[in-house]
Design a protein around this motif. Structure first.
Motif, mmCIF file in Angstrom:
data_model
loop_
_atom_site.group_PDB
_atom_site.id
_atom_site.type_symbol
_atom_site.label_atom_id
_atom_site.label_comp_id
_atom_site.label_asym_id
_atom_site.label_seq_id
_atom_site.Cartn_x
_atom_site.Cartn_y
_atom_site.Cartn_z
ATOM 1 N N GLY A 1 0.905 -1.209 -0.118
ATOM 2 C CA GLY A 1 -0.199 -0.548 0.348
ATOM 3 C C GLY A 1 0.925 1.369 -0.058
ATOM 4 N N ALA A 2 0.355 2.650 -0.321
ATOM 5 C CA ALA A 2 1.002 3.769 -0.087
ATOM 6 C C ALA A 2 0.182 4.474 0.596
ATOM 7 C CB ALA A 2 1.457 3.774 -1.307
ATOM 8 N N GLU A 3 0.970 5.819 0.772
ATOM 9 C CA GLU A 3 -0.126 6.867 0.880
ATOM 10 C C GLU A 3 0.716 8.481 0.974
ATOM 11 O OE1 GLU A 3 -1.218 7.331 5.045
ATOM 12 O OE2 GLU A 3 1.215 7.463 6.041
ATOM 13 N N GLU A 4 -0.139 9.519 0.976
ATOM 14 C CA GLU A 4 1.032 10.626 0.585
ATOM 15 C C GLU A 4 1.751 10.688 2.876
ATOM 16 O OE1 GLU A 4 0.590 13.039 -2.362
ATOM 17 O OE2 GLU A 4 -1.311 12.205 -3.136
ATOM 18 N N LYS A 5 2.767 10.999 2.604
ATOM 19 C CA LYS A 5 3.808 11.563 3.710
ATOM 20 C C LYS A 5 4.645 12.315 3.844
ATOM 21 C CE LYS A 5 3.893 9.652 8.843
ATOM 22 N NZ LYS A 5 2.439 9.678 8.879
ATOM 23 N N LYS A 6 4.892 13.358 4.082
ATOM 24 C CA LYS A 6 5.858 14.402 3.831
ATOM 25 C C LYS A 6 6.902 13.864 4.552
ATOM 26 C CE LYS A 6 7.446 18.836 4.800
ATOM 27 N NZ LYS A 6 6.476 20.384 5.927
ATOM 28 N N GLY A 7 8.128 13.574 4.377
ATOM 29 C CA GLY A 7 9.096 13.315 4.848
ATOM 30 C C GLY A 7 9.509 12.197 4.104
ATOM 31 N N TYR A 8 9.037 11.101 3.854
ATOM 32 C CA TYR A 8 9.335 10.077 3.059
ATOM 33 C C TYR A 8 9.351 10.102 1.742
ATOM 34 C CZ TYR A 8 7.425 7.511 7.177
ATOM 35 O OH TYR A 8 7.344 7.388 8.899
ATOM 36 N N SER A 9 10.257 9.089 1.166
ATOM 37 C CA SER A 9 10.503 8.410 -0.809
ATOM 38 C C SER A 9 10.117 7.640 -0.518
ATOM 39 C CB SER A 9 11.430 9.224 -0.442
ATOM 40 O OG SER A 9 12.597 8.644 -0.284
ATOM 41 N N ALA A 10 9.329 7.198 -1.716
ATOM 42 C CA ALA A 10 9.361 6.251 -2.452
ATOM 43 C C ALA A 10 9.948 5.567 -3.844
ATOM 44 C CB ALA A 10 8.176 4.913 -1.424
ATOM 45 N N LEU A 11 10.686 4.078 -4.437
ATOM 46 C CA LEU A 11 10.414 4.259 -5.416
ATOM 47 C C LEU A 11 9.181 3.330 -6.210
ATOM 48 C CD1 LEU A 11 13.759 3.432 -5.658
ATOM 49 C CD2 LEU A 11 13.202 4.932 -5.496
ATOM 50 N N GLY A 12 9.758 3.568 -7.468
ATOM 51 C CA GLY A 12 7.991 3.233 -8.145
ATOM 52 C C GLY A 12 7.720 2.665 -9.650
ATOM 53 N N VAL A 13 7.504 2.345 -10.510
ATOM 54 C CA VAL A 13 7.468 2.239 -11.757
ATOM 55 C C VAL A 13 6.151 3.472 -12.791
ATOM 56 C CG1 VAL A 13 7.639 0.974 -14.223
ATOM 57 C CG2 VAL A 13 9.044 0.498 -11.875
ATOM 58 N N MET A 14 6.741 4.500 -13.418
ATOM 59 C CA MET A 14 5.143 5.181 -13.525
ATOM 60 C C MET A 14 4.957 4.719 -14.796
ATOM 61 S SD MET A 14 5.011 9.213 -14.822
ATOM 62 C CE MET A 14 6.370 9.131 -16.072
ATOM 63 N N PHE A 15 4.317 4.139 -15.380
ATOM 64 C CA PHE A 15 3.170 3.749 -17.474
ATOM 65 C C PHE A 15 1.922 4.725 -17.338
ATOM 66 C CE2 PHE A 15 1.844 0.686 -14.014
ATOM 67 C CZ PHE A 15 0.321 0.586 -14.891
ATOM 68 N N GLU A 16 2.618 4.600 -19.070
ATOM 69 C CA GLU A 16 1.832 5.382 -19.672
ATOM 70 C C GLU A 16 0.548 4.619 -20.538
ATOM 71 O OE1 GLU A 16 1.864 8.794 -23.222
ATOM 72 O OE2 GLU A 16 3.364 7.098 -22.955
ATOM 73 N N VAL A 17 -0.337 5.597 -20.349
ATOM 74 C CA VAL A 17 -2.047 4.717 -20.678
ATOM 75 C C VAL A 17 -1.656 5.507 -22.121
ATOM 76 C CG1 VAL A 17 -4.685 4.764 -21.039
ATOM 77 C CG2 VAL A 17 -2.949 5.629 -18.742
ATOM 78 N N PRO A 18 -1.688 3.989 -22.981
ATOM 79 C CA PRO A 18 -1.441 4.608 -24.185
ATOM 80 C C PRO A 18 -2.050 4.743 -25.083
ATOM 81 C CG PRO A 18 -1.056 1.771 -23.733
ATOM 82 C CD PRO A 18 -1.758 2.872 -22.828
ATOM 83 N N PRO A 19 -1.489 6.033 -26.155
ATOM 84 C CA PRO A 19 -2.393 7.536 -26.464
ATOM 85 C C PRO A 19 -3.634 6.628 -26.911
ATOM 86 C CG PRO A 19 -0.230 7.739 -26.538
ATOM 87 C CD PRO A 19 -0.135 6.660 -26.232
ATOM 88 N N ASP A 20 -3.434 5.496 -27.746
ATOM 89 C CA ASP A 20 -4.356 5.672 -28.960
ATOM 90 C C ASP A 20 -5.807 4.863 -27.779
ATOM 91 O OD1 ASP A 20 -2.994 3.015 -27.724
ATOM 92 O OD2 ASP A 20 -3.365 2.381 -30.180
ATOM 93 N N LYS A 21 -5.639 4.646 -26.532
ATOM 94 C CA LYS A 21 -6.672 3.548 -25.706
ATOM 95 C C LYS A 21 -7.478 5.533 -24.812
ATOM 96 C CE LYS A 21 -4.568 0.348 -26.815
ATOM 97 N NZ LYS A 21 -5.230 -0.761 -27.216
ATOM 98 N N ASP A 22 -8.527 4.065 -24.832
ATOM 99 C CA ASP A 22 -10.194 4.771 -24.153
ATOM 100 C C ASP A 22 -9.218 5.110 -22.254
ATOM 101 O OD1 ASP A 22 -11.522 6.717 -22.363
ATOM 102 O OD2 ASP A 22 -13.066 4.578 -23.581
ATOM 103 N N PRO A 23 -8.389 6.601 -21.957
ATOM 104 C CA PRO A 23 -8.447 6.324 -20.656
ATOM 105 C C PRO A 23 -9.174 6.378 -19.581
ATOM 106 C CG PRO A 23 -7.960 8.443 -21.413
ATOM 107 C CD PRO A 23 -8.886 7.391 -22.575
ATOM 108 N N MET A 24 -10.441 6.062 -19.560
ATOM 109 C CA MET A 24 -11.454 5.192 -18.573
ATOM 110 C C MET A 24 -11.355 4.129 -18.776
ATOM 111 S SD MET A 24 -15.148 8.335 -19.310
ATOM 112 C CE MET A 24 -15.184 7.871 -21.637
ATOM 113 N N LYS A 25 -11.908 3.156 -19.936
ATOM 114 C CA LYS A 25 -11.967 1.970 -19.730
ATOM 115 C C LYS A 25 -10.385 1.399 -19.452
ATOM 116 C CE LYS A 25 -11.486 -1.959 -22.447
ATOM 117 N NZ LYS A 25 -11.997 -2.203 -24.353
ATOM 118 N N ILE A 26 -9.194 2.018 -19.576
ATOM 119 C CA ILE A 26 -7.750 1.393 -19.498
ATOM 120 C C ILE A 26 -7.827 1.583 -17.792
ATOM 121 C CG2 ILE A 26 -5.236 1.415 -19.303
ATOM 122 C CD1 ILE A 26 -6.294 0.328 -20.936
#
Length: 309
Positions: A50-75
């Motif tokens: 799980g995650a939460e926004e909390k001041k003073g902490y840092s974390a690593l993750g992977v950011m991935f893109e919703v393909p531009p040709d896809k419907d963002p609502m559906k994805i």
């Protein structure tokens, strides 16, 4: 045209795992400021990330893109359903995201897809709140009752009940060229319970996903991850996690173990076989819910080592 991204910090860091939810797109290893990630989604018998926004902490993750040709609502709706009712999808300030870089100074494979000026088009740095539509007023429904059902007795894939009403409806993409980054945060950060196991098969998926980017990235992720102390289910060779890695190569297993905290390894050795109650519940799940959703004929042996080559 607006562009949408999701931050992964658990099993979704694995390309194969997020591909099972229908998305394979560009991705970047990232550092998140004022965000903490850890074993904080606690059910009676099993614990997830799980995650939460909390001041003073840092974390690593992977950011991935919703393909531009896809419907963002559906994805995004598909991922809402996967994450379950204990999570809220919220927009994250672009100012809290930076591309991860190795300590030896090696340039990253790819810079983030926005420039500093683009931050003004996305969420302001002081933004904080739940997801909202990109046009019109927010129509976030009333907060649903939090699910307390243990996925070990229901459906261990969904990590809870369907996420309905937790996110707002989209009315369009805004058309302003903005970048919208989303992250799933817990409704309530929970402390580990000794009666609730972390599945080693789940840990293996997460760290194998981190290794797709860099060994140093995976090691740093493990160091920043919170709440490692607790009980562990040693299910590596017979995964309880439906998207677990089968036929895990010994070399990869050894590398993953070298990244794990001593407390986790000790707990795995001490209570590797688990409690009778845990075995009884998961035995029932594997013979009914899981086998229906994941027929054995479709469970191909797969080797994550190919991703590391």
């Amino acid at each position: 045209m607006s562009r949408h991204y999701l931050i992964a910090y658990g099993s979704l860091m694995s390309t194969e795992s997020r591909g099972k939810t229908g998305m394979l797109g560009r991705s970047w290893p990232v550092v998140l400021s004022n965000v903490r990630v850890g074993w904080a989604n606690v059910y009676p018998s099993v614990t997830y990330m799980g995650a939460e926004e909390k001041k003073g902490y840092s974390a690593l993750g992977v950011m991935f893109e919703v393909p531009p040709d896809k419907d963002p609502m559906k994805i995004l709706g598909q991922f809402d359903k996967r994450e379950g009712a204990k999570y809220i999808r919220t927009r994250l300030s672009l100012g809290k995201i930076d591309v991860w870089r190795p300590k030896d100074g090696t340039p990253p494979d790819a810079e983030l897809p926005w420039k500093k000026d683009d931050r003004e088009k996305g969420v302001p740095d002081d933004y904080s709140g739940e997801s909202e539509p990109l046009k019109g007023k927010s129509k976030i429904e009333a907060k649903p009752k939090e699910s307390t059902r243990d996925p070990a007795t229901k459906n261990i894939e969904s990590k809870g009940e369907p996420n309905t009403g937790a996110q707002a409806d989209f009315k369009g993409d805004g058309g302003d060229g903005a970048h919208h980054v989303w992250i799933y945060v817990l409704r309530s950060w929970q402390k580990r319970s000794n009666s609730s196991y972390v599945l080693q098969s789940y840990v293996d998926v997460v760290l194998a996903g981190g290794l797709e980017y860099h060994e140093e990235f995976a090691r740093e992720w493990a160091k920043k991850c919170q709440q490692w102390i607790g009980t562990v289910k040693a299910d590596r060779h017979e995964p309880c996690y439906p998207r677990g890695l089968r036929a895990l190569p010994e070399e990869l297993a050894t590398k993953i173990d070298s990244m794990l905290p001593t407390d986790h390894l000790k707990a795995r050795r001490r209570r590797g076989r688990g409690s009778k109650r845990f075995h009884k519940k998961y035995s029932a799940v594997r013979s009914s819910e899981v086998n229906k959703k994941f027929p054995r004929s479709s469970r191909r042996e797969r080797s994550p080592m190919s991703k590391m080559m």
